[in-house]
Design a protein around this motif. Sequence first.
Motif, PDB file in Angstrom:
ATOM      1  N   VAL A   1       3.007   7.234  -0.241  1.00 50.19           N
ATOM      2  CA  VAL A   1       1.727   7.017  -0.902  1.00 50.19           C
ATOM      3  C   VAL A   1       1.744   7.647  -2.289  1.00 50.19           C
ATOM      4  CG1 VAL A   1      -0.679   7.776  -0.918  1.00 50.19           C
ATOM      5  CG2 VAL A   1       0.281   6.772   1.129  1.00 50.19           C
ATOM      6  N   LEU A   2       2.128   8.910  -2.345  1.00 55.16           N
ATOM      7  CA  LEU A   2       2.077   9.613  -3.624  1.00 55.16           C
ATOM      8  C   LEU A   2       3.074   9.041  -4.612  1.00 55.16           C
ATOM      9  CD1 LEU A   2       1.494  13.263  -2.417  1.00 55.16           C
ATOM     10  CD2 LEU A   2      -0.150  11.624  -3.306  1.00 55.16           C
ATOM     11  N   LEU A   3       4.247   8.669  -4.140  1.00 51.65           N
ATOM     12  CA  LEU A   3       5.234   8.085  -5.041  1.00 51.65           C
ATOM     13  C   LEU A   3       4.712   6.772  -5.612  1.00 51.65           C
ATOM     14  CD1 LEU A   3       8.244   8.442  -6.023  1.00 51.65           C
ATOM     15  CD2 LEU A   3       8.779   6.684  -4.360  1.00 51.65           C
ATOM     16  N   THR A   4       4.201   5.910  -4.715  1.00 50.12           N
ATOM     17  CA  THR A   4       3.744   4.608  -5.204  1.00 50.12           C
ATOM     18  C   THR A   4       2.496   4.744  -6.072  1.00 50.12           C
ATOM     19  OG1 THR A   4       2.653   4.276  -3.072  1.00 50.12           O
ATOM     20  CG2 THR A   4       4.801   3.238  -3.383  1.00 50.12           C
ATOM     21  N   VAL A   5       1.644   5.735  -5.787  1.00 48.80           N
ATOM     22  CA  VAL A   5       0.484   5.956  -6.660  1.00 48.80           C
ATOM     23  C   VAL A   5       0.955   6.339  -8.054  1.00 48.80           C
ATOM     24  CG1 VAL A   5      -1.350   7.604  -7.167  1.00 48.80           C
ATOM     25  CG2 VAL A   5      -1.260   6.529  -4.963  1.00 48.80           C
ATOM     26  N   GLY A   6       1.981   7.203  -8.110  1.00 46.28           N
ATOM     27  CA  GLY A   6       2.531   7.573  -9.407  1.00 46.28           C
ATOM     28  C   GLY A   6       2.951   6.343 -10.185  1.00 46.28           C
ATOM     29  N   PHE A   7       3.637   5.435  -9.507  1.00 43.19           N
ATOM     30  CA  PHE A   7       4.044   4.201 -10.178  1.00 43.19           C
ATOM     31  C   PHE A   7       2.838   3.369 -10.581  1.00 43.19           C
ATOM     32  CE2 PHE A   7       8.434   3.847 -10.666  1.00 43.19           C
ATOM     33  CZ  PHE A   7       9.032   4.609  -9.674  1.00 43.19           C
TER      34      PHE A   7
ATOM     35  N   PHE B   1       4.873  -3.227   5.176  1.00 43.51           N
ATOM     36  CA  PHE B   1       4.578  -2.180   6.126  1.00 43.51           C
ATOM     37  C   PHE B   1       5.286  -2.418   7.448  1.00 43.51           C
ATOM     38  CE2 PHE B   1       2.772   1.479   7.688  1.00 43.51           C
ATOM     39  CZ  PHE B   1       2.587   1.262   9.041  1.00 43.51           C
ATOM     40  N   GLY B   2       5.269  -3.636   7.882  1.00 42.21           N
ATOM     41  CA  GLY B   2       5.862  -3.931   9.180  1.00 42.21           C
ATOM     42  C   GLY B   2       7.340  -3.605   9.237  1.00 42.21           C
ATOM     43  N   VAL B   3       8.045  -3.964   8.178  1.00 39.73           N
ATOM     44  CA  VAL B   3       9.491  -3.767   8.193  1.00 39.73           C
ATOM     45  C   VAL B   3       9.872  -2.345   7.808  1.00 39.73           C
ATOM     46  CG1 VAL B   3      11.647  -4.450   7.097  1.00 39.73           C
ATOM     47  CG2 VAL B   3       9.948  -6.168   7.688  1.00 39.73           C
ATOM     48  N   MET B   4       9.236  -1.854   6.793  1.00 39.89           N
ATOM     49  CA  MET B   4       9.701  -0.601   6.233  1.00 39.89           C
ATOM     50  C   MET B   4       8.751   0.550   6.444  1.00 39.89           C
ATOM     51  SD  MET B   4      10.515  -2.616   2.844  1.00 39.89           S
ATOM     52  CE  MET B   4      11.480  -1.429   1.978  1.00 39.89           C
ATOM     53  N   ARG B   5       7.658   0.306   7.086  1.00 38.62           N
ATOM     54  CA  ARG B   5       6.676   1.353   7.310  1.00 38.62           C
ATOM     55  C   ARG B   5       6.294   2.026   5.999  1.00 38.62           C
ATOM     56  NH1 ARG B   5       6.499  -0.947  11.233  1.00 38.62           N
ATOM     57  NH2 ARG B   5       6.887  -0.342  13.379  1.00 38.62           N
ATOM     58  N   ILE B   6       6.268   1.240   4.940  1.00 38.76           N
ATOM     59  CA  ILE B   6       5.929   1.818   3.638  1.00 38.76           C
ATOM     60  C   ILE B   6       4.503   1.453   3.264  1.00 38.76           C
ATOM     61  CG2 ILE B   6       6.312   1.573   1.155  1.00 38.76           C
ATOM     62  CD1 ILE B   6       9.205   1.686   1.623  1.00 38.76           C
ATOM     63  N   VAL B   7       3.749   2.476   2.874  1.00 43.64           N
ATOM     64  CA  VAL B   7       2.410   2.250   2.355  1.00 43.64           C
ATOM     65  C   VAL B   7       2.539   2.165   0.846  1.00 43.64           C
ATOM     66  CG1 VAL B   7       0.095   3.162   2.205  1.00 43.64           C
ATOM     67  CG2 VAL B   7       1.482   3.639   4.210  1.00 43.64           C
ATOM     68  N   ASN B   8       2.378   0.978   0.301  1.00 37.10           N
ATOM     69  CA  ASN B   8       2.660   0.793  -1.111  1.00 37.10           C
ATOM     70  C   ASN B   8       1.375   0.704  -1.926  1.00 37.10           C
ATOM     71  OD1 ASN B   8       3.800   0.192  -3.553  1.00 37.10           O
ATOM     72  ND2 ASN B   8       4.075  -1.974  -3.083  1.00 37.10           N
ATOM     73  N   LEU B   9       0.977   1.815  -2.543  1.00 38.70           N
ATOM     74  CA  LEU B   9      -0.245   1.796  -3.325  1.00 38.70           C
ATOM     75  C   LEU B   9      -0.057   1.154  -4.691  1.00 38.70           C
ATOM     76  CD1 LEU B   9      -2.423   4.948  -2.713  1.00 38.70           C
ATOM     77  CD2 LEU B   9      -2.217   2.850  -1.461  1.00 38.70           C
TER      78      LEU B   9
END
Lengths: 330, 422, 286
Positions: C96-102, C31-39
């Motif tokens: 969020v939605l992309l990572t939830v799909g995965f 999150f810190g580096v990429m601002r990605i919320v990885n579900l």
Amino acid sequence: MNNRRGVLTVIGALVALAIIAPFTSSYAIILITHALIFAILAMSVDLLLGYTGLPSMGQAAYLGMGAYLTAILATQFDFGLGWSFWVVVGLGILVGAATAAFFGLFAIRATGVYFLMITLALGMCVWGLAYRWNSLTGGDNGINLPPRPQFGIALANDVTYFYLVLGFFVASLALLYVLVKSPFGRSLEGIRERELRMRLLGYNTWLHKYIAFVIAGGFGGLAGVLWAHMNGLVSPEDVILTTSVDALLMVVLGGPGTLVGGAIGAGVVVFLREYLATIVPWWQYVLGGVYILTILYLPGGLMGIPERIRRRRALSGSPEQAGKLEATSH
Amino acid sequence: MSGKTTGRFTRMSLAACLAFAVGVSTAPATAAEELRIGFLAPLTGGFAQIGKDMSNGFQLYLDEVGGNFAGAKVTFIVEDEEGKPPVGVRKAEKLIRQDKVHLFMGGLLASTGYALAPVSTRLKTVYVASIPAADDLTQRESEKYPYVVRTGWSSSQPSHPFGEWACEQGYKRIAVVAADYAFGYEVVGGFQKAFEDCGGRIIQKIWPPLGTNDFGPFIPTLKKDADAIFTLMVGPMALQFPKQLLAAGIKKPVIGGGTSYDEYVLPSMGDEVIGHVSALQYSAALDNPKNAAFVKKYREKYGKVPSYYSESNYTTAQMIHEVMKQTGGKWPGATKFIELLSKIKLDAVRGPVQLDEMRNPVQNIYIKKVEKKKMHGFAQDELWNTVIKTYPNVGQFWKYGKAEFLKQPVYSRDYPPCKYCD
Amino acid sequence: MDTQFWVIQAFNGVSYGALLFLLASGLSLIFGVMRIVNLAHGSYFLLGGYVALSVIWSADSWLLAIPVAALSIAAVGLAMERVFLTRVGEDPLRQVLLTVGFAFLFQQGALDIWGGDPFNIVPPDRLKESVVIGGLYFPLYRVFMIGLAAAMGLTLWLMMEKTRTGAMVRAAVDDSEMARGVGIDTSRVSMFIFALGAFLAALGGVIGGGFLGIYPGLDFAILPLAFAVVIIGGMGSLGGAAIGSLLVGLADNFGKALFPEVSYFTLYAPMVLILAWKPTGLFGRD
């Protein structure tokens, strides 16, 4: 989308649905009712996401509040099973709105991913309470409701219940449509586009967002009341994170900022989970795939497809057509 | 021009929706000699393997009789209830409305049982509860559910004789660690009642939530002066608790509800459970020819020793078959079917079974102890639940008498009250 | 509640926190580096455990399982980032939605490959013992968890503070535009961090598998805890992740021991309060 034509199309579709539905099977009609209830929830999410730019990951909480209120009133107070059903509807909307009013105080200050996080946490709080507050919510057993209310008409009849839910759906759609077309709705879109600019123009953006959040909570509560009587059971499983995430997907898949898109998305997701799941064992791959492909390839959702086809046609046609298209689109 | 594309798209979508609705509407016609059985089991989620055991058990019996119950061709439709009661309800609706099943069975959790029973009443369809053990389904709430027949067990049924057995072992003070939901309350409640009636004391009740995998917060609170520990674990929880108990240095005798050591999870357990005792209406280590044959056949086909989840559904299939034999392979309608099923007396894999007047089984309850040995002619040393005592003809009310038993409230978190907890 | 109780509970809380640190530090860095919320982060945890099981079943080596599992899931994470996440940009909802799909894909895939049985990742016999101090039993496995997490934490800190790569990462966290301005390949940094995050999560899965077990549904069960740590400790801060894991581990442990009825509430309510007061989390940087 051309407004007048769009409105007429939607009305036409609803009328068609109302006429055809009773002639489908007894299973199809409860699937459709199920989808309509979630369409209401999805549209409330669209108000926040599509129009205000607030990605709330906890809207299932308000559905839960409405549903549990209905169940508790029906079982512990014997209330809501006759004409009092309409009072429960009002109370459900109120409890959804009140919860949102409370949660909004914590959440609205945040934006973007932080808003996402805090709404996720708030949703989990509601789930946690539903799951552990055994004496009130029945814990993981949930609450079994008595048969559906009866007031002149018997809601226990699935077709009758479908019409009731359809009525609420149409009313919700109409109310939300009026709301988003109003100056208030326009301000929300302004906030979505450029909150800073709106603030500089003198708008109290916090209040605008807060009100939208409360309204969305109210619609969520309504969906909850209808949901409780749908299955006759309310359970903590109704307010898990997946439900909130599904609601977001419904909006993104259908097309954010279109209201109707949420309804279409609800139909697709319900179809996948409730029908496809019974036909093939690999349905969860399809569900995951839908999430991924929508994000990658359908930024405007399904409702955005006609626009994209139009663009592609125009771009492959004459430059003047392309120019005209660019001028008229936003 | 701009509306044309939208209009076309909308028309196509409407057409697609219509096609779907019609497709969903075409239900299969009901053949005269066909028996459609809907089956609800968790196929995904933490209980996925249990769901497999459940449907495998039924399928094994079905294959043995060639998919045919006394002339009726059996269509066996399995739906995933994900271990969640509302999903169970929705899938049951699908089975009844869409697939027009004659009866539906299964469901795993007690909470699912409590959710499915109203569906059977509402849609007037037989529900055979082969696994959900929720006490009240055949007790205080049985009047609400005239279409429910239970062929598995009730949660407190094995606990009553087990409580007596615990007194016989000389245990006086027992601490309880049990999953915090209805099933846990009922298994513990039955044990507590019987145990305290013969002079024992439950001195502590700890309730980790269903799905707990780290018992670190709970184990250190166990009272030091307990003679033994009673544990009720379900699913993956059962695997973690004994290990963590041992690692914390607790060396007291451990006894528990049947699901804590059932064959579903036993193969994944280690030596830490040797000597643990539980009570249930089935053990794969039942040393008789009928069970040996069943275990060998099941293991050969599915690669695992059958659990009680498998046996219960196998025996239920057998019971349904017996009913169909009496009707000449024709579905006799819900009410008649229930009447006939209620009168079945069977010498099943688990032993003799018949149903009481509330439509709950009366059967043997086995006290079983985990041992490492060779069994049923298999070559390797494995963990088995050796039967050390049998209580025959145990009903859901034990020695209490139906009227007296029903006067007390259903076993819950606070009932029986923990008189000896500090 | 005597001293023994507090000591053991604190120890349990710390060891649970150690596991959470492995799981959540990666999420926090991502999150810190990429601002990605990885579900899908919980899925990395679970898949790490499953891969370790396969290695143990085929090669009978627990020691080998650890790096194999961690590296293979790092590769999975890397692929996910390169092929899919780069196309989604900075919109948190789409991430969020992309990572939830995965996450759904991984969940079904794991079920299809490894089946539904719950498993334990059995460590070497010596780790199954307990150390007795003052009449109290301290399971060696928990001690091992604390040790490993501390070692990983130290390594990460050294890397962040003392190496050039670490400096680049910190620059990208603080201000990615400026970082690019001075010639740092932020895309490469993102790639590295994402793979590292997946590596740590998978490592957590292997280690956690010997303690919590590995079973379907664990991915979504452990995810809220990871988020709790990141939120409480602060997004993007390694030190915050350490403190957050400790706090969550202790709070969860004591919450369940002292107030079992409201155990989930005691976890999420503080999350809300902290976020309301400081949206980036206690030690978050934005």
